[in-house]
Design a protein around this motif. Structure first.
Motif, PDB file in Angstrom:
ATOM      1  N   ARG A 206     -17.296   7.119  10.813  1.00  9.98           N
ATOM      2  CA  ARG A 206     -16.467   7.180  12.022  1.00  9.98           C
ATOM      3  C   ARG A 206     -15.102   7.749  11.668  1.00  9.98           C
ATOM      4  N   PRO A 207     -14.934   9.054  11.709  1.00  5.19           N
ATOM      5  CA  PRO A 207     -13.672   9.679  11.283  1.00  5.19           C
ATOM      6  C   PRO A 207     -12.461   9.254  12.103  1.00  5.19           C
ATOM      7  N   ASP A 208     -12.668   8.774  13.346  1.00  5.15           N
ATOM      8  CA  ASP A 208     -11.533   8.387  14.178  1.00  5.15           C
ATOM      9  C   ASP A 208     -11.099   6.938  13.945  1.00  5.15           C
ATOM     10  N   ALA A 209     -11.729   6.240  12.996  1.00  5.69           N
ATOM     11  CA  ALA A 209     -11.374   4.838  12.727  1.00  5.69           C
ATOM     12  C   ALA A 209      -9.949   4.752  12.183  1.00  5.69           C
ATOM     13  N   ARG A 210      -9.249   3.673  12.511  1.00  6.95           N
ATOM     14  CA  ARG A 210      -7.903   3.409  12.019  1.00  6.95           C
ATOM     15  C   ARG A 210      -7.948   2.126  11.204  1.00  6.95           C
ATOM     16  N   LEU A 211      -7.662   2.242   9.921  1.00  8.56           N
ATOM     17  CA  LEU A 211      -7.789   1.102   9.027  1.00  8.56           C
ATOM     18  C   LEU A 211      -6.422   0.644   8.523  1.00  8.56           C
ATOM     19  N   THR A 212      -6.200  -0.646   8.535  1.00  6.30           N
ATOM     20  CA  THR A 212      -4.992  -1.262   7.989  1.00  6.30           C
ATOM     21  C   THR A 212      -5.374  -2.043   6.748  1.00  6.30           C
ATOM     22  N   MET A 213      -4.757  -1.714   5.605  1.00  8.64           N
ATOM     23  CA  MET A 213      -5.112  -2.324   4.320  1.00  8.64           C
ATOM     24  C   MET A 213      -4.015  -3.289   3.885  1.00  8.64           C
ATOM     25  N   GLU A 214      -4.393  -4.524   3.557  1.00  8.97           N
ATOM     26  CA  GLU A 214      -3.445  -5.543   3.105  1.00  8.97           C
ATOM     27  C   GLU A 214      -4.030  -6.264   1.894  1.00  8.97           C
ATOM     28  N   SER A 215      -3.197  -6.489   0.870  1.00 14.39           N
ATOM     29  CA  SER A 215      -3.664  -7.175  -0.337  1.00 14.39           C
ATOM     30  C   SER A 215      -2.984  -8.524  -0.493  1.00 14.39           C
ATOM     31  N   TYR A 216      -3.608  -9.393  -1.287  1.00 17.62           N
ATOM     32  CA  TYR A 216      -3.043 -10.702  -1.604  1.00 17.62           C
ATOM     33  C   TYR A 216      -3.440 -11.071  -3.026  1.00 17.62           C
ATOM     34  N   ASN A 217      -2.723 -11.998  -3.614  1.00 20.81           N
ATOM     35  CA  ASN A 217      -3.041 -12.493  -4.954  1.00 20.81           C
ATOM     36  C   ASN A 217      -4.003 -13.672  -4.860  1.00 20.81           C
ATOM     37  N   GLN A 218      -4.963 -13.718  -5.770  1.00 31.00           N
ATOM     38  CA  GLN A 218      -5.883 -14.847  -5.797  1.00 31.00           C
ATOM     39  C   GLN A 218      -5.110 -16.160  -5.814  1.00 31.00           C
ATOM     40  N   ARG A 219      -5.612 -17.146  -5.056  1.00 32.07           N
ATOM     41  CA  ARG A 219      -5.086 -18.509  -4.982  1.00 32.07           C
ATOM     42  C   ARG A 219      -3.776 -18.588  -4.194  1.00 32.07           C
ATOM     43  N   ALA A 220      -3.383 -17.521  -3.513  1.00 29.59           N
ATOM     44  CA  ALA A 220      -2.217 -17.602  -2.625  1.00 29.59           C
ATOM     45  C   ALA A 220      -2.515 -18.611  -1.516  1.00 29.59           C
ATOM     46  N   GLN A 221      -1.511 -19.365  -1.133  1.00 31.19           N
ATOM     47  CA  GLN A 221      -1.723 -20.424  -0.149  1.00 31.19           C
ATOM     48  C   GLN A 221      -1.252 -20.055   1.254  1.00 31.19           C
ATOM     49  N   ASP A 222      -0.730 -18.843   1.427  1.00 28.90           N
ATOM     50  CA  ASP A 222      -0.336 -18.399   2.763  1.00 28.90           C
ATOM     51  C   ASP A 222      -0.511 -16.889   2.872  1.00 28.90           C
ATOM     52  N   MET A 223      -1.219 -16.471   3.921  1.00 32.89           N
ATOM     53  CA  MET A 223      -1.474 -15.047   4.144  1.00 32.89           C
ATOM     54  C   MET A 223      -0.866 -14.583   5.471  1.00 32.89           C
ATOM     55  N   THR A 224       0.145 -15.302   5.955  1.00 29.75           N
ATOM     56  CA  THR A 224       0.705 -15.010   7.278  1.00 29.75           C
ATOM     57  C   THR A 224       1.184 -13.568   7.396  1.00 29.75           C
ATOM     58  N   ALA A 225       1.928 -13.091   6.398  1.00 30.18           N
ATOM     59  CA  ALA A 225       2.499 -11.744   6.498  1.00 30.18           C
ATOM     60  C   ALA A 225       1.408 -10.690   6.618  1.00 30.18           C
TER      61      ALA A 225
END
Length: 406
Positions: free
Chosen positions: A202-221
């Motif tokens: 699907r070439p028209d797809a819009r993807l947002t990529m977000e990373s986190y560190n293992q064992r992080a206790q909050d992913m709000t951002a």
């Protein structure tokens, strides 16, 4: 560093006694055992993987010994060491294992980080090693899938490449997609491969990529940024405990979208950590445990596990329907050791070159996690897209179950 050996744990005496009556290590040593070894995460926050593959290895060895062993000799897990999914510990453990020249075959650690840390030293040593769980493709194909694999490294794990292809089929149904991934090699590689696979469909797809560190206790951002991008669906690439944190954060932020996970995420810690919030989650995982009837080899494995351990946290509470993650944890360890013993049997030797030659000639081996496993000198990965299914978590009779969708 915790060391688990036969003397300390009685690994095969437990498996052998549970399945075939008393089995005495001293008698096996006197006969000259075939020795295997590995390092894995037996303790720590991700021990569902390491302890699972240890149990699978023990079941495979116990079954082989019950049937008379290999080449007239009993098989022994001579070195089983705990690295807690820490790469440096895995390297220390593997050095110790490789110092034991009697060990004929090896199994990779239970994660991409430790596996990448030890793979070059194992290649230099030359003994055969099979990967049960690490998904980063470069463990097997350091120069790309179109180039030759490492000569002595084989895999039954779900490669990021194959998983991405399977997930892209369902994710391409959405135009705006968030991908939240752990910052390890497994997460970074997996996210990029899924992105490429989705855009190919699907070439028209819009993807947002977000990373986190293992064992992080909050992913709000990370979740807020996915929400601001107006994502319709989100994929989590990580392990179960972290996925549970993400799901609880989503509930607190009132974020409602189609939620997908990889095989590494949909495990016991996700179910335990997120409770009923898991309902509706979809994930890719081994298809064999979702099929009815199960393939014969999978059914045999399931029965062996239940006889040895009952309905525990790896199997799940429902005797008739084991957790899908049983294949990704215990089943993959069972298949690695089973394949190694099968190659030694066909080679008629414990010499490393002979074993590698036999592994390269593996054809339609009936596995517990993959129904039919074949290797060639150019193809060292067992799993294909058709060996994965898409599951959905549902609530049925006050219990969360996974239902195979496709």
């Amino acid at each position: 560093m915790t060391t688990i050996t036969r003397r300390g744990l009685g690994a095969l005496s437990v498996a052998g006694a549970g399945l075939a009556g008393p089995w005495h290590p001293a008698r096996a040593q006197a006969a000259g055992t075939i020795k295997l070894g590995f390092t894995t995460a037996l303790t720590g926050p991700f021990n569902e993987f390491g302890e699972g593959i240890r149990r699978g290895a023990e079941l495979a060895v116990g079954e082989a010994n019950r049937q008379g062993g290999i080449l007239g000799r009993q098989v022994e897990l001579a070195e089983v060491l705990d690295d807690q999914l820490v790469p440096d510990r895995a390297v220390q453990n593997m050095r110790r294992i490789l110092d034991n020249q009697e060990i004929a075959g090896l199994m990779c650690p239970s994660g991409s980080g430790p596996s990448l840390a030890i793979v070059d030293m194992v290649v230099a040593d030359g003994r055969p090693i099979i990967n049960p769980q690490a998904q980063t493709p470069s463990i097997i194909y350091p120069d790309g899938a179109d180039k030759p694999p490492r000569p002595n490294v084989f895999s039954v794990a779900i490669s990021n490449t194959v998983e991405a292809e399977k997930l892209a089929i369902v994710l391409a149904g959405y135009r705006r997609i968030g991908i939240v991934h752990e910052s390890t090699g497994y997460g970074v590689t997996g996210a990029e491969l899924v992105k490429q696979a989705v855009l190919a469909q699907r070439p028209d797809a819009r993807l947002t990529m977000e990373s986190y560190n293992q064992r992080a206790q909050d992913m709000t951002a990370q979740l807020v940024r996915v929400q601001r991008a107006r994502a319709e669906a989100m994929l989590v690439i990580g392990l179960g405990a972290d996925f549970a944190v993400i799901r609880r954060n989503m509930s607190r932020l009132n974020i409602n979208l189609a939620l997908f996970g990889t095989s590494g995420a949909v495990t016991v810690p996700y179910l335990a950590g997120a409770g009923d919030l898991v309902v509706g989650t979809k994930a890719a995982s081994y298809i064999v445990l979702g099929r009815r009837p199960m393939p014969a080899a999978t059914r045999t494995f399931v029965d062996l596990y239940r006889a040895a351990y009952g309905t525990d946290r790896w199997y799940g509470p429902d005797a008739a329907n084991p957790l899908i993650s049983l294949a990704n944890t215990v089943g993959s360890g069972y298949d690695c050791i089973g394949l190694m013993m099968d190659a030694i049997r066909r080679a008629g030797s414990t010499e490393k070159g002979a074993i590698i030659g036999a592994l390269n000639a593996t054809k339609d081996y009936p596995g517990a996690s993959v129904a039919s496993i074949s290797f060639t000198p150019q193809q060292h990965t067992a799993l294909r897209p058709e060996d994965l299914g898409i599951y959905q978590m549902l609530k049925r009779d006050d219990r969360v179950v996974l239902e195979l969708l496709e």
